[in-house]
Design an enzyme around this catalytic site. Structure first.
Site, PDB file in Angstrom:
ATOM      1  N   PHE A 123      39.631  52.135  47.091  1.00  0.00           N
ATOM      2  CA  PHE A 123      39.452  51.803  47.853  1.00  0.00           C
ATOM      3  C   PHE A 123      40.699  51.478  49.170  1.00  0.00           C
ATOM      4  O   PHE A 123      41.932  51.519  49.176  1.00  0.00           O
ATOM      5  CB  PHE A 123      39.543  49.787  47.216  1.00  0.00           C
ATOM      6  CG  PHE A 123      39.439  49.207  47.974  1.00  0.00           C
ATOM      7  CD1 PHE A 123      37.774  48.525  48.378  1.00  0.00           C
ATOM      8  CD2 PHE A 123      40.172  48.249  48.644  1.00  0.00           C
ATOM      9  CE1 PHE A 123      37.512  47.410  49.016  1.00  0.00           C
ATOM     10  CE2 PHE A 123      39.971  47.095  49.207  1.00  0.00           C
ATOM     11  CZ  PHE A 123      38.678  46.613  49.428  1.00  0.00           C
ATOM     12  N   PRO A 128      48.776  52.002  57.571  1.00  0.00           N
ATOM     13  CA  PRO A 128      50.917  52.643  58.539  1.00  0.00           C
ATOM     14  C   PRO A 128      50.839  50.498  58.694  1.00  0.00           C
ATOM     15  O   PRO A 128      51.935  50.270  58.203  1.00  0.00           O
ATOM     16  CB  PRO A 128      50.545  53.458  58.793  1.00  0.00           C
ATOM     17  CG  PRO A 128      49.545  54.559  58.791  1.00  0.00           C
ATOM     18  CD  PRO A 128      48.319  53.160  58.250  1.00  0.00           C
ATOM     19  N   ARG A 268      68.124  43.292  16.143  1.00  0.00           N
ATOM     20  CA  ARG A 268      69.419  42.816  16.267  1.00  0.00           C
ATOM     21  C   ARG A 268      70.407  42.210  15.763  1.00  0.00           C
ATOM     22  O   ARG A 268      70.051  41.318  16.129  1.00  0.00           O
ATOM     23  CB  ARG A 268      69.499  42.930  18.240  1.00  0.00           C
ATOM     24  CG  ARG A 268      70.426  42.706  18.619  1.00  0.00           C
ATOM     25  CD  ARG A 268      71.970  44.025  18.669  1.00  0.00           C
ATOM     26  NE  ARG A 268      72.512  44.003  19.907  1.00  0.00           N
ATOM     27  CZ  ARG A 268      73.238  45.246  19.674  1.00  0.00           C
ATOM     28  NH1 ARG A 268      73.119  46.444  19.416  1.00  0.00           N
ATOM     29  NH2 ARG A 268      74.473  44.493  20.729  1.00  0.00           N
ATOM     30  N   GLN A 279      70.309  29.808  20.387  1.00  0.00           N
ATOM     31  CA  GLN A 279      69.528  29.125  20.872  1.00  0.00           C
ATOM     32  C   GLN A 279      69.596  29.468  22.037  1.00  0.00           C
ATOM     33  O   GLN A 279      68.351  29.481  23.159  1.00  0.00           O
ATOM     34  CB  GLN A 279      70.285  27.676  21.059  1.00  0.00           C
ATOM     35  CG  GLN A 279      68.947  26.555  20.516  1.00  0.00           C
ATOM     36  CD  GLN A 279      69.680  25.029  20.780  1.00  0.00           C
ATOM     37  OE1 GLN A 279      70.681  24.945  21.357  1.00  0.00           O
ATOM     38  NE2 GLN A 279      69.006  24.363  19.826  1.00  0.00           N
ATOM     39  N   ILE A 337      67.507  40.124  27.352  1.00  0.00           N
ATOM     40  CA  ILE A 337      67.782  40.246  26.116  1.00  0.00           C
ATOM     41  C   ILE A 337      68.540  41.643  25.251  1.00  0.00           C
ATOM     42  O   ILE A 337      69.275  41.373  24.368  1.00  0.00           O
ATOM     43  CB  ILE A 337      66.351  39.486  25.560  1.00  0.00           C
ATOM     44  CG1 ILE A 337      65.843  37.747  25.826  1.00  0.00           C
ATOM     45  CG2 ILE A 337      66.240  39.665  23.887  1.00  0.00           C
ATOM     46  CD1 ILE A 337      64.714  37.533  25.772  1.00  0.00           C
ATOM     47  N   GLU A 363      46.857  44.510  46.085  1.00  0.00           N
ATOM     48  CA  GLU A 363      45.982  43.064  46.370  1.00  0.00           C
ATOM     49  C   GLU A 363      46.300  41.996  47.345  1.00  0.00           C
ATOM     50  O   GLU A 363      45.586  41.054  46.672  1.00  0.00           O
ATOM     51  CB  GLU A 363      45.495  43.152  44.849  1.00  0.00           C
ATOM     52  CG  GLU A 363      44.609  44.974  45.135  1.00  0.00           C
ATOM     53  CD  GLU A 363      43.452  44.638  43.878  1.00  0.00           C
ATOM     54  OE1 GLU A 363      42.666  44.251  43.497  1.00  0.00           O
ATOM     55  OE2 GLU A 363      43.011  45.633  43.104  1.00  0.00           O
TER      56      GLU A 363
HETATM   57  N1  CAA Z   1      35.646  36.273  52.084  1.00  0.00           N
HETATM   58  C1  CAA Z   1      34.878  35.867  53.019  1.00  0.00           C
HETATM   59  N2  CAA Z   1      34.876  35.458  54.385  1.00  0.00           N
HETATM   60  C2  CAA Z   1      36.415  36.010  54.529  1.00  0.00           C
HETATM   61  C3  CAA Z   1      37.537  35.609  53.066  1.00  0.00           C
HETATM   62  C4  CAA Z   1      36.665  35.463  52.202  1.00  0.00           C
HETATM   63  N3  CAA Z   1      38.336  35.179  50.905  1.00  0.00           N
HETATM   64  N4  CAA Z   1      38.339  35.557  53.625  1.00  0.00           N
HETATM   65  C5  CAA Z   1      38.701  35.806  55.489  1.00  0.00           C
HETATM   66  N5  CAA Z   1      36.922  35.881  56.021  1.00  0.00           N
HETATM   67  C6  CAA Z   1      36.413  35.800  56.840  1.00  0.00           C
HETATM   68  C7  CAA Z   1      36.884  34.934  56.776  1.00  0.00           C
HETATM   69  O1  CAA Z   1      36.235  33.450  57.846  1.00  0.00           O
HETATM   70  C8  CAA Z   1      36.706  35.285  58.795  1.00  0.00           C
HETATM   71  O2  CAA Z   1      35.256  35.452  59.339  1.00  0.00           O
HETATM   72  P1  CAA Z   1      34.881  34.120  60.490  1.00  0.00           P
HETATM   73  O3  CAA Z   1      35.603  34.601  61.334  1.00  0.00           O
HETATM   74  O4  CAA Z   1      33.397  34.247  60.357  1.00  0.00           O
HETATM   75  O5  CAA Z   1      34.624  33.121  59.465  1.00  0.00           O
HETATM   76  C9  CAA Z   1      36.913  36.800  58.740  1.00  0.00           C
HETATM   77  O6  CAA Z   1      37.036  36.732  57.319  1.00  0.00           O
HETATM   78  C10 CAA Z   1      38.524  36.910  59.903  1.00  0.00           C
HETATM   79  O7  CAA Z   1      38.979  35.778  58.738  1.00  0.00           O
HETATM   80  P2  CAA Z   1      40.864  35.173  58.855  1.00  0.00           P
HETATM   81  O8  CAA Z   1      40.334  34.517  60.581  1.00  0.00           O
HETATM   82  O9  CAA Z   1      41.281  34.284  57.892  1.00  0.00           O
HETATM   83  O10 CAA Z   1      41.678  36.640  59.418  1.00  0.00           O
HETATM   84  P3  CAA Z   1      43.269  37.032  58.713  1.00  0.00           P
HETATM   85  O11 CAA Z   1      43.677  38.244  59.742  1.00  0.00           O
HETATM   86  O12 CAA Z   1      44.042  35.444  59.394  1.00  0.00           O
HETATM   87  O13 CAA Z   1      43.572  37.932  57.965  1.00  0.00           O
HETATM   88  C11 CAA Z   1      44.125  37.367  55.441  1.00  0.00           C
HETATM   89  C12 CAA Z   1      43.031  36.856  56.300  1.00  0.00           C
HETATM   90  C13 CAA Z   1      44.286  36.077  54.258  1.00  0.00           C
HETATM   91  C14 CAA Z   1      45.933  37.756  55.547  1.00  0.00           C
HETATM   92  C15 CAA Z   1      43.763  38.893  54.917  1.00  0.00           C
HETATM   93  O14 CAA Z   1      44.325  39.811  56.150  1.00  0.00           O
HETATM   94  C16 CAA Z   1      44.373  39.466  53.839  1.00  0.00           C
HETATM   95  O15 CAA Z   1      43.965  38.585  52.705  1.00  0.00           O
HETATM   96  N6  CAA Z   1      45.139  40.452  53.735  1.00  0.00           N
HETATM   97  C17 CAA Z   1      46.043  41.034  52.456  1.00  0.00           C
HETATM   98  C18 CAA Z   1      44.735  42.116  52.637  1.00  0.00           C
HETATM   99  C19 CAA Z   1      45.415  42.829  51.054  1.00  0.00           C
HETATM  100  O16 CAA Z   1      45.234  41.772  49.825  1.00  0.00           O
HETATM  101  N7  CAA Z   1      45.256  43.954  51.341  1.00  0.00           N
HETATM  102  C20 CAA Z   1      45.735  45.234  49.650  1.00  0.00           C
HETATM  103  C21 CAA Z   1      44.872  45.896  50.214  1.00  0.00           C
HETATM  104  S1  CAA Z   1      43.830  47.112  48.475  1.00  0.00           S
HETATM  105  C22 CAA Z   1      45.155  47.182  47.771  1.00  0.00           C
HETATM  106  O17 CAA Z   1      46.239  46.620  47.160  1.00  0.00           O
HETATM  107  C23 CAA Z   1      44.286  47.750  46.170  1.00  0.00           C
HETATM  108  C24 CAA Z   1      44.329  49.293  45.275  1.00  0.00           C
HETATM  109  O18 CAA Z   1      45.029  50.184  46.254  1.00  0.00           O
HETATM  110  C25 CAA Z   1      45.885  48.369  44.526  1.00  0.00           C
END
Ligand code: CAA
Length: 380
Positions: A123, A128, A268, A279, A337, A363
């Site tokens: 995914f 960066p 241990r 405790q 521990i 995530e």
């Molecule tokens: N479901 C549906 N729509 C959503 C949503 C959700 N959970 N969250 C936001 N949206 C929509 C909003 O409604 C908005 O749409 P509208 O304008 O139509 O209402 C649009 O998306 C933009 O949303 P925001 O204005 O809330 O955007 P934001 O810039 O404020 O960001 C945030 C929101 C929650 C901070 C988001 O950027 C976020 O979750 N950031 C973290 C990203 C993340 O989790 N990255 C992980 C990387 S993947 C990974 O780690 C995988 C791996 O390999 C292990």
């Protein structure tokens, strides 16, 4: 309210526990040491149906519910959190995303092999300069006839070395912000797709993490997920489910830390008695177990809401926020521990501590989970 599991859910949990104990336990520490991807183990996991747990049977999936997925994820991560994240990305982010939003053609071509384990997925959202600030996508996709041409770099991609396909978020219209981001299924074999060096990590060292670059990478328009501009919502909706998976991974690490601590404290001796009789140790064990049970209930609550077709983003964020916090705290207490033995590789608790930290980062960091929770509180 019914807190009991169905026979099928119990069977899945037992199957995952057996697999983890018989297939993962003996080699988990060595794979961590050598930073070796568990190829054979992932193949066997797929044979059990654990790489496409929530995918309908007609697309080669196990067609199970999210509660079963949580139970399996905890059991696998209790023994090897690296295998846990490999499984979680393929299930919650990749196969779930295509199941929910893919076209019939995409499901036939990609979902079937991803669910059966013939293919592995990754995914690709982070960049960066786009981690927490995920809308700041610099990767672009420009339409050219019946293709899109992708250029840009993605970072921190779990499964990136071995993944056959990546779900890639890229900007198709930079004037539209979040609504100008689209999602694509991109095959590793497409010209212009290249994999960067493997990152050296603190924990989950037998899962691979890389950057992926796209240089004039031509992707068929048929590989667009949903409409143009749906990519950010797609990523957010997918990550809502992903956070339940990571909460379960954190739970597994915490449970492993508690299991190891109980065992060690009964073996241990200090001051003439087993340390379990002190405790100071008993209070630690009691707090660890209580926190784990609270995290487990939060995680199951999120999974249950998702299975009922109810909104679950807030519950998923709460589950991940809390489970990741207690995974770090519980692993840290387990090291304490074990004393000096906790600090060396002979016992697994130092691995649990190293593995736990990432659950507060990927995530969506804990800070992002708090933003998600607070926005729901203020909106409702
Ligand atoms: N479901 C549906 N729509 C959503 C949503 C959700 N959970 N969250 C936001 N949206 C929509 C909003 O409604 C908005 O749409 P509208 O304008 O139509 O209402 C649009 O998306 C933009 O949303 P925001 O204005 O809330 O955007 P934001 O810039 O404020 O960001 C945030 C929101 C929650 C901070 C988001 O950027 C976020 O979750 N950031 C973290 C990203 C993340 O989790 N990255 C992980 C990387 S993947 C990974 O780690 C995988 C791996 O390999 C292990």
């Amino acid at each position: 309210m019914n807190f009991s599991f169905s026979e099928e859910q119990q069977m899945i949990r037992d199957m995952a526990r057996k697999f983890a104990d018989e297939e993962l336990r003996k080699s988990a520490a060595e794979r961590d040491e050598k930073e070796e991807f568990p190829k054979a183990e992932v193949k066997k996991l797929a044979e059990l149906g654990f790489m496409g747990m929530m995918v309908p049977e007609k697309y080669n999936g196990a067609e199970l519910d999210t509660v079963s997925y949580v139970l399996a994820m905890e059991e696998i991560s209790r023994v090897d959190a690296s295998v846990g994240v490999i499984m979680s990305v393929n299930n919650s982010l990749v196969t779930w995303g295509i199941t929910e939003y893919g076209t019939e053609e995409q499901k036939e071509k990609y979902l079937k092999p991803l669910a059966s384990g013939e293919m592995l997925g990754c995914f690709a959202l982070s960049e960066p300069e786009a981690g927490s600030d995920a809308t700041n996508q610099k990767t672009v996709a420009v339409r050219d006839g019946d293709h899109y041409v992708l250029n840009g770099t993605k970072n921190w991609i779990t499964n990136g070395v071995y993944a056959d396909v990546a779900l890639v978020m890229a900007t198709t219209d930079k004037t539209k912000g979040a609504k100008g981001i689209s999602a694509f299924i991109v095959e590793k074999e497409f010209p212009g797709y290249s994999i960067g060096k493997k990152e050296k990590k603190l924990g989950i060292r037998s899962s691979d993490t890389v950057s992926i670059a796209f240089e004039d990478c031509r992707v068929p328009a048929a590989n667009l997920i949903g409409e143009e501009g749906f990519g950010f919502k797609f990523a957010m909706k997918t990550l809502d489910g992903g956070r339940i998976g990571i909460a379960s991974q954190a739970l597994g690490i915490a449970q492993a830390s508690l299991d190891a601590s109980i065992k060690y404290s009964k073996e241990r001796k200090a001051f003439g008695v087993y340390i379990s009789e002190h405790q100071a140790i008993q209070f630690k064990l009691a707090d660890m177990a209580t926190n784990i049970q609270a995290a487990r209930l939060l995680t199951l609550d999120a999974a249950f809401a998702k299975d009922q077709g109810k909104p679950f983003a807030r519950q998923a964020a709460m589950a991940k926020l809390y489970a990741s916090k207690i995974a770090v705290e519980t692993a840290l207490e387990a090291v304490q521990i074990h004393g000096g033995y906790g600090y060396i590789r002979e016992y697994n608790v130092e691995r649990y501590l190293r593995d736990s930290k990432i659950t507060e980062i990927y995530e969506g960091t804990s800070e992002i989970q708090r933003i998600v929770i607070a926005r729901h509180l203020l909106k409702d």
